[in-house]
Motif scaffolding. Structure first.
Motif, PDB file in Angstrom:
ATOM      1  N   ALA A 270       0.817  -1.219   0.000  1.00 26.60           N
ATOM      2  CA  ALA A 270       0.000   0.000   0.000  1.00 26.60           C
ATOM      3  C   ALA A 270       0.849   1.266   0.000  1.00 26.60           C
ATOM      4  O   ALA A 270       0.548   2.222  -0.709  1.00 26.60           O
ATOM      5  CB  ALA A 270      -0.944  -0.001   1.197  1.00 26.60           C
TER       6      ALA A 270
ATOM      7  N   SER B 251      -1.618  -3.701   3.711  1.00 26.68           N
ATOM      8  CA  SER B 251      -1.512  -4.717   2.656  1.00 26.68           C
ATOM      9  C   SER B 251      -1.233  -6.050   3.310  1.00 26.68           C
ATOM     10  O   SER B 251      -0.676  -6.116   4.410  1.00 26.68           O
ATOM     11  CB  SER B 251      -0.341  -4.418   1.706  1.00 26.68           C
ATOM     12  OG  SER B 251      -0.567  -3.262   0.967  1.00 26.68           O
TER      13      SER B 251
ATOM     14  N   TRP C 293      -0.250  -9.978  -3.447  1.00 28.33           N
ATOM     15  CA  TRP C 293      -0.483  -8.837  -2.566  1.00 28.33           C
ATOM     16  C   TRP C 293      -1.950  -8.443  -2.606  1.00 28.33           C
ATOM     17  O   TRP C 293      -2.574  -8.467  -3.665  1.00 28.33           O
ATOM     18  CB  TRP C 293       0.347  -7.632  -3.011  1.00 28.33           C
ATOM     19  CG  TRP C 293       1.787  -7.776  -2.680  1.00 28.33           C
ATOM     20  CD1 TRP C 293       2.773  -8.263  -3.485  1.00 28.33           C
ATOM     21  CD2 TRP C 293       2.410  -7.443  -1.448  1.00 28.33           C
ATOM     22  NE1 TRP C 293       3.971  -8.255  -2.829  1.00 28.33           N
ATOM     23  CE2 TRP C 293       3.775  -7.752  -1.565  1.00 28.33           C
ATOM     24  CE3 TRP C 293       1.942  -6.919  -0.236  1.00 28.33           C
ATOM     25  CZ2 TRP C 293       4.677  -7.548  -0.535  1.00 28.33           C
ATOM     26  CZ3 TRP C 293       2.843  -6.702   0.786  1.00 28.33           C
ATOM     27  CH2 TRP C 293       4.189  -7.016   0.632  1.00 28.33           C
TER      28      TRP C 293
ATOM     29  N   ARG D 141      -4.509  -5.211  -1.030  1.00 32.39           N
ATOM     30  CA  ARG D 141      -4.688  -3.988  -0.252  1.00 32.39           C
ATOM     31  C   ARG D 141      -6.034  -4.061   0.446  1.00 32.39           C
ATOM     32  O   ARG D 141      -7.012  -4.526  -0.133  1.00 32.39           O
ATOM     33  CB  ARG D 141      -4.640  -2.763  -1.156  1.00 32.39           C
ATOM     34  CG  ARG D 141      -3.271  -2.498  -1.697  1.00 32.39           C
ATOM     35  CD  ARG D 141      -3.251  -1.205  -2.458  1.00 32.39           C
ATOM     36  NE  ARG D 141      -1.943  -0.990  -3.042  1.00 32.39           N
ATOM     37  CZ  ARG D 141      -1.528   0.145  -3.513  1.00 32.39           C
ATOM     38  NH1 ARG D 141      -2.319   1.198  -3.482  1.00 32.39           N
ATOM     39  NH2 ARG D 141      -0.333   0.255  -4.027  1.00 32.39           N
TER      40      ARG D 141
END
Length: 182
Positions: free
Chosen positions: A110, A134, A141, A143
């Motif tokens: 993030a 995150s 990944w 967020r």
């Protein structure tokens, strides 16, 4: 860690004590992502010297960069290595075989200032940054929306039920664990 090493994130990089000798790493050794966004350098040697607790510079909240400053350390329970949260350098993983892997907003983090780290019961790593939270499952990944903008996440913890609590300026945000399909 499992080998009895004690890890430290410092204002000058990473140090490890194995019970008899010390070893240290800095940005020159591979710690932290490069300053790809050209965030202004910040030579501050401690949060106590900052007039406020976030490290953004200017109206555009670009963040700042201190290449060797480590805010957080976490020994990965899945055996990936030791994670570090950096001031502008994102998240760095030192693998058990001594190889650095750096993750920044380019990869899906993030924000590039990583204040806090935690790991949930499934082994997913969570990162509290200057631009929210995150998570990283080892491959992908994600967020997470905190409902605040911008959300500097200074502390993270996870529960045995999989919820994650994020400490932000002025409060705490609870991220509920995904529920299993019936």
């Amino acid at each position: 860690d499992a080998d009895g090493h004690v890890w430290f994130g410092t204002e000058g990089g990473v140090s490890m004590f194995d019970g008899s000798k010390w070893k240290s790493w800095t940005h020159a050794d591979g710690l932290g992502a490069p300053n790809r966004t050209a965030a202004p350098a910040n030579a501050n040697t401690g949060l106590g010297q900052q007039p406020r607790h976030d490290l953004d510079i200017g109206k555009e909240a670009r963040g700042s960069y201190n290449e060797n400053y480590v805010f957080a350390a976490h020994v990965d329970r899945t055996g990936r290595g030791v994670w570090f949260g950096l001031w502008g350098g994102g998240a760095a993983l030192l693998s058990r075989d001594g190889v650095w892997t750096n993750h920044s907003s380019r990869e899906g983090l993030a924000g590039d200032i990583v204040y806090s780290l935690t790991q949930d019961e499934k082994g997913v790593m969570w990162f509290g940054t200057n631009k929210g939270v995150s998570s990283f499952d080892g491959t992908r990944w994600t967020r997470h929306d905190l409902g605040r903008s911008p959300a500097h996440v200074y502390a993270l913890t996870s529960t045995t039920g999989g919820d994650v609590f994020a400490g932000v300026k002025g409060g705490v945000v609870r991220l509920l664990a995904p529920k299993a399909a019936p």
